[in-house]
Motif scaffolding. Sequence first.
Motif, PDB file in Angstrom:
ATOM      1  N   UNK A 148       0.833  -1.135   0.036  1.00 51.55           N
ATOM      2  CA  UNK A 148      -0.118   0.025  -0.020  1.00 51.55           C
ATOM      3  C   UNK A 148       0.964   0.998   0.026  1.00 51.55           C
ATOM      4  N   UNK A 149       1.828   1.520  -0.709  1.00 47.45           N
ATOM      5  CA  UNK A 149       2.342   2.573  -1.045  1.00 47.45           C
ATOM      6  C   UNK A 149       3.568   2.773  -0.247  1.00 47.45           C
ATOM      7  N   UNK A 205      -0.429  14.370   4.641  1.00 50.57           N
ATOM      8  CA  UNK A 205      -1.504  15.211   3.827  1.00 50.57           C
ATOM      9  C   UNK A 205      -2.803  15.304   4.761  1.00 50.57           C
ATOM     10  N   UNK A 206      -3.386  14.145   5.001  1.00 47.71           N
ATOM     11  CA  UNK A 206      -4.707  14.319   5.874  1.00 47.71           C
ATOM     12  C   UNK A 206      -4.495  14.714   7.117  1.00 47.71           C
ATOM     13  N   UNK A 207      -3.369  14.488   7.650  1.00 43.21           N
ATOM     14  CA  UNK A 207      -3.028  14.983   9.077  1.00 43.21           C
ATOM     15  C   UNK A 207      -3.028  16.683   9.181  1.00 43.21           C
ATOM     16  N   UNK A 212     -12.753   8.356   9.220  1.00 44.96           N
ATOM     17  CA  UNK A 212     -13.445   7.462   8.376  1.00 44.96           C
ATOM     18  C   UNK A 212     -12.677   7.056   7.021  1.00 44.96           C
ATOM     19  N   UNK A 213     -12.730   5.797   6.577  1.00 37.28           N
ATOM     20  CA  UNK A 213     -12.411   5.449   5.146  1.00 37.28           C
ATOM     21  C   UNK A 213     -12.877   3.893   5.214  1.00 37.28           C
ATOM     22  N   UNK A 214     -12.232   3.389   3.978  1.00 37.81           N
ATOM     23  CA  UNK A 214     -12.439   1.974   3.896  1.00 37.81           C
ATOM     24  C   UNK A 214     -11.499   1.271   4.818  1.00 37.81           C
ATOM     25  N   UNK A 219      -1.648   1.207   6.103  1.00 37.36           N
ATOM     26  CA  UNK A 219      -0.898   2.029   7.162  1.00 37.36           C
ATOM     27  C   UNK A 219      -1.562   3.358   7.110  1.00 37.36           C
ATOM     28  N   UNK A 220      -2.480   4.060   6.446  1.00 40.66           N
ATOM     29  CA  UNK A 220      -2.876   5.462   6.221  1.00 40.66           C
ATOM     30  C   UNK A 220      -3.280   6.003   7.747  1.00 40.66           C
ATOM     31  N   UNK A 221      -4.312   5.232   8.225  1.00 39.43           N
ATOM     32  CA  UNK A 221      -4.832   5.567   9.623  1.00 39.43           C
ATOM     33  C   UNK A 221      -4.007   5.601  10.626  1.00 39.43           C
ATOM     34  N   UNK A 222      -3.319   4.437  10.840  1.00 41.42           N
ATOM     35  CA  UNK A 222      -2.278   4.306  11.895  1.00 41.42           C
ATOM     36  C   UNK A 222      -1.146   5.417  11.684  1.00 41.42           C
TER      37      UNK A 222
END
Length: 409
Positions: free
Chosen positions: A184-185, A227-229, A244-246, A252-255
């Motif tokens: 995942x990137x 970016x989201x932070x 929220x999200x999938x 790793x994104x939300x963690x």
Amino acid sequence: MHAWPASEVPALPGKGRDLRIHDTATGGRVTLDPGPVARIYVCGITPYDATHIGHAATYNAFDLVQRVWLDTKRQVHYVQNVTDVDDPLLERAVRDGIDWTGLAERETALFREDMTALRILPPQQYIGAVEAIPGIVPIVERLRDMGAAYELDGDIYFSVEADKNFGEVSHYDAELMRRLSAERGGDPERPGKKNPVDPMLWMAAREGEPSWDGASLGPGRPGWHIECVAIALDHLGMGFDVQGGGSDLIFPHHEMGAAHAHALTGEHPFAKAYVHAGMVALHGQKMSKSKGNLVFVSALRRDGVDPAAIRLALLAHHYRADWEWTDDVLQEAAERLGRWRAAVSRPDGPSADALVEEVRDALCEDLDTPKALAAVDRWAERQRAGGGTDEGAPGLVSRTVDALMGVAL
């Protein structure tokens, strides 16, 4: 960046109840009790392809969260990003021989059209990664200067060791984190990193790729998570109600986003609840751009499918469930829509007062849409059987379905 127009949300008699929802971080249901303004951040699209049913299912889920909150007479502050510069977008632009900015603008515009058609309530702030860069750079500099980030061949990485709470969102072990990072990137195999899963905060400029002034960081572009932070902290602050999200964003994104925010502010938590929607499959595989097995909302609309039927197809599945899109799913939704519209088209019917509370009860318990749909089905069946003379009932049913589930009858 502008969002899309909001559909009107009808007011219902009485008042809804507080939402109990599954929190990934605790592994169980939590009762959300926001103040007068409920705060939610939902991760947006990387606009290199059109909106598919998997996207629609995710944004439908968090639209329901908004609607339940609005029914409690709260205001909702909703923020969403657009990752309008990232490797997949640049790769697609090169493949198709088009400018990456034009591709992003085209697909973001199509996403807006799809969200409008599905009557998904828009965010108050809809922020692109590019326009957020002036706010991202000083955050990365602060993380570096406080020792929470380090430089590697010009790139800046976040050290996950800087957050004592790292791992609390996903609860994944190191092996799974490493595997998912690669998928995942991330770049867990890159030599020189302190921890294989350390994520990039700032990518130094690469030849042939866009870059921006990074002040003391040098020219480059931001990593995905920061970016989201930056956007969430700027518009919502720490401790907002729902991230929220999938489910593919848990790690790793939300963690990583939570870790960035905790290290940066010294506060905890980043979000009070982490809520994730399930994946939608086609032909037995998760629907994804990389697999090419996508059902596009725009294509369905072009084929004459009523957006209300698409939305009912999504609502027929619990938001946390993984499920498969089939022609039968859409056909069943279209038939349900027809039954409901026929039922509310009559001048009177069975009382709907209890129905309003049944739908509220279903949705406030972890957004149980199958239970809510079943309640409306029962009312429609009583209506078909000629079971009442309440002249206000059909209108109340229409308003309930619209206000709480976003389906216009």
